[in-house]
Motif scaffolding. Structure first.
Motif, PDB file in Angstrom:
ATOM      1  N   VAL A  57       0.853  -1.203   0.000  1.00 34.61           N
ATOM      2  CA  VAL A  57       0.000   0.000   0.000  1.00 34.61           C
ATOM      3  C   VAL A  57       0.890   1.255   0.000  1.00 34.61           C
ATOM      4  O   VAL A  57       0.681   2.173  -0.795  1.00 34.61           O
ATOM      5  N   ALA A  58       1.915   1.264   0.857  1.00 37.18           N
ATOM      6  CA  ALA A  58       2.808   2.431   0.941  1.00 37.18           C
ATOM      7  C   ALA A  58       3.499   2.670  -0.406  1.00 37.18           C
ATOM      8  O   ALA A  58       3.633   3.810  -0.850  1.00 37.18           O
ATOM      9  N   ALA A  59       3.922   1.583  -1.063  1.00 37.52           N
ATOM     10  CA  ALA A  59       4.624   1.716  -2.348  1.00 37.52           C
ATOM     11  C   ALA A  59       3.691   2.268  -3.416  1.00 37.52           C
ATOM     12  O   ALA A  59       4.064   3.123  -4.218  1.00 37.52           O
ATOM     13  N   LYS A  60       2.436   1.794  -3.400  1.00 37.00           N
ATOM     14  CA  LYS A  60       1.470   2.236  -4.415  1.00 37.00           C
ATOM     15  C   LYS A  60       1.220   3.743  -4.342  1.00 37.00           C
ATOM     16  O   LYS A  60       1.077   4.407  -5.364  1.00 37.00           O
ATOM     17  N   TYR A  61       1.154   4.276  -3.107  1.00 34.13           N
ATOM     18  CA  TYR A  61       0.772   5.688  -2.961  1.00 34.13           C
ATOM     19  C   TYR A  61       1.960   6.611  -2.667  1.00 34.13           C
ATOM     20  O   TYR A  61       1.762   7.760  -2.305  1.00 34.13           O
ATOM     21  N   LYS A  62       3.180   6.094  -2.841  1.00 35.38           N
ATOM     22  CA  LYS A  62       4.386   6.893  -2.579  1.00 35.38           C
ATOM     23  C   LYS A  62       4.350   8.184  -3.409  1.00 35.38           C
ATOM     24  O   LYS A  62       4.128   8.127  -4.624  1.00 35.38           O
ATOM     25  N   GLY A  63       4.518   9.320  -2.751  1.00 33.79           N
ATOM     26  CA  GLY A  63       4.556  10.597  -3.463  1.00 33.79           C
ATOM     27  C   GLY A  63       3.184  11.156  -3.803  1.00 33.79           C
ATOM     28  O   GLY A  63       3.083  12.234  -4.385  1.00 33.79           O
ATOM     29  N   ASP A  64       2.123  10.437  -3.479  1.00 30.38           N
ATOM     30  CA  ASP A  64       0.758  10.896  -3.764  1.00 30.38           C
ATOM     31  C   ASP A  64       0.237  11.685  -2.554  1.00 30.38           C
ATOM     32  O   ASP A  64      -0.108  11.102  -1.535  1.00 30.38           O
ATOM     33  N   LYS A  65       0.200  12.998  -2.699  1.00 30.54           N
ATOM     34  CA  LYS A  65      -0.182  13.852  -1.563  1.00 30.54           C
ATOM     35  C   LYS A  65      -1.642  13.691  -1.166  1.00 30.54           C
ATOM     36  O   LYS A  65      -2.035  13.976  -0.050  1.00 30.54           O
ATOM     37  N   LYS A  66      -2.480  13.243  -2.094  1.00 32.33           N
ATOM     38  CA  LYS A  66      -3.904  13.109  -1.770  1.00 32.33           C
ATOM     39  C   LYS A  66      -4.219  11.760  -1.136  1.00 32.33           C
ATOM     40  O   LYS A  66      -5.338  11.520  -0.685  1.00 32.33           O
ATOM     41  N   ALA A  67      -3.244  10.857  -1.124  1.00 31.68           N
ATOM     42  CA  ALA A  67      -3.501   9.483  -0.680  1.00 31.68           C
ATOM     43  C   ALA A  67      -3.978   9.429   0.767  1.00 31.68           C
ATOM     44  O   ALA A  67      -4.899   8.680   1.089  1.00 31.68           O
ATOM     45  N   GLU A  68      -3.356  10.243   1.649  1.00 32.21           N
ATOM     46  CA  GLU A  68      -3.700  10.137   3.063  1.00 32.21           C
ATOM     47  C   GLU A  68      -5.189  10.384   3.302  1.00 32.21           C
ATOM     48  O   GLU A  68      -5.872   9.554   3.909  1.00 32.21           O
ATOM     49  N   ASP A  69      -5.704  11.496   2.787  1.00 28.22           N
ATOM     50  CA  ASP A  69      -7.128  11.809   2.995  1.00 28.22           C
ATOM     51  C   ASP A  69      -8.030  10.770   2.342  1.00 28.22           C
ATOM     52  O   ASP A  69      -9.040  10.359   2.908  1.00 28.22           O
ATOM     53  N   MET A  70      -7.641  10.354   1.146  1.00 31.70           N
ATOM     54  CA  MET A  70      -8.442   9.371   0.413  1.00 31.70           C
ATOM     55  C   MET A  70      -8.518   8.060   1.198  1.00 31.70           C
ATOM     56  O   MET A  70      -9.594   7.468   1.342  1.00 31.70           O
TER      57      MET A  70
END
Ligand code: HEC
Length: 109
Positions: A57-70
C-alpha cells in the motif's frame, strides 16, 4: 508583562514540540493501534492476507499527496476494487484521530 512574555514563549515551545512530534510516525504505536483496531485480521506488514500488505500500500501511494485523505475516508467507509474483488468492510468504530494515525503509519512502511 514579563510574566506574559514568559507564557507566550512557553506556548511557542509547546507548539514547536507538538509539530515536531506530528511529523514523525511512531511505528510501535501504529502497530499497537492496528492490532487493537482489528486491522491485522486482514492485513500483514508485507504480502497479501485478505487485504494488501502495508508495504505494498505504501509503495502504491508513494509521493501521492492526496492518498492520506483518500485512504482515511476509504478505510472508514470500506470499499473494494483497488486490490482485487474482496471488499474491505467499514471500520467506522475507529476514532477519526486514530484512523489518521493508522493511515500515516501504513504509508510510512
Ligand atoms: C475484513 C478484512 C479487513 C479488515 C478488518 C481491514 N481491512 Fe483494510 N482492506 C481489506 C481488503 C479486502 C482491502 C482491499 C480493498 C480493495 O481492493 O479496494 C483492504 C484495503 C486497505 C487499504 C488500501 C485501500 C486502497 O484503496 O488502496 C488500506 C490503507 C487498509 N485496507 C487499511 C486498513 C486499516 C487501517 C484497517 C483497520 C482499521 C483495515 N484495513 C481493516 C480488508 C480488511
Amino acid at each position: 508583562m514579563k510574566l506574559l512574555m514568559g507564557t507566550i514563549a512557553a506556548a511557542a515551545v509547546m507548539l514547536t514540540t507538538q509539530a515536531y512530534a506530528a511529523g514523525k510516525v511512531d511505528m510501535a504505536a501504529g502497530q499497537a493501534l492496528a492490532q487493537k483496531s482489528g486491522c491485522m485480521a486482514c492485513h500483514k506488514p508485507a504480502g497479501k492476507l485478505v487485504g494488501p500488505g502495508f508495504k505494498e500500500v505504501a509503495a502504491k501511494y508513494k509521493g501521492d499527496k492526496k492518498a492520506e485523505d483518500m485512504l482515511i475516508d476509504k478505510v472508514t467507509k470500506g470499499g473494494k476494487g483497488v486490490w482485487g474483488t474482496i471488499p474491505m468492510p467499514p471500520n467506522a468504530a475507529v476514532k477519526p484521530a486514530d484512523m489518521k494515525t493508522l493511515v500515516e503509519w501504513i504509508l510510512a512502511h
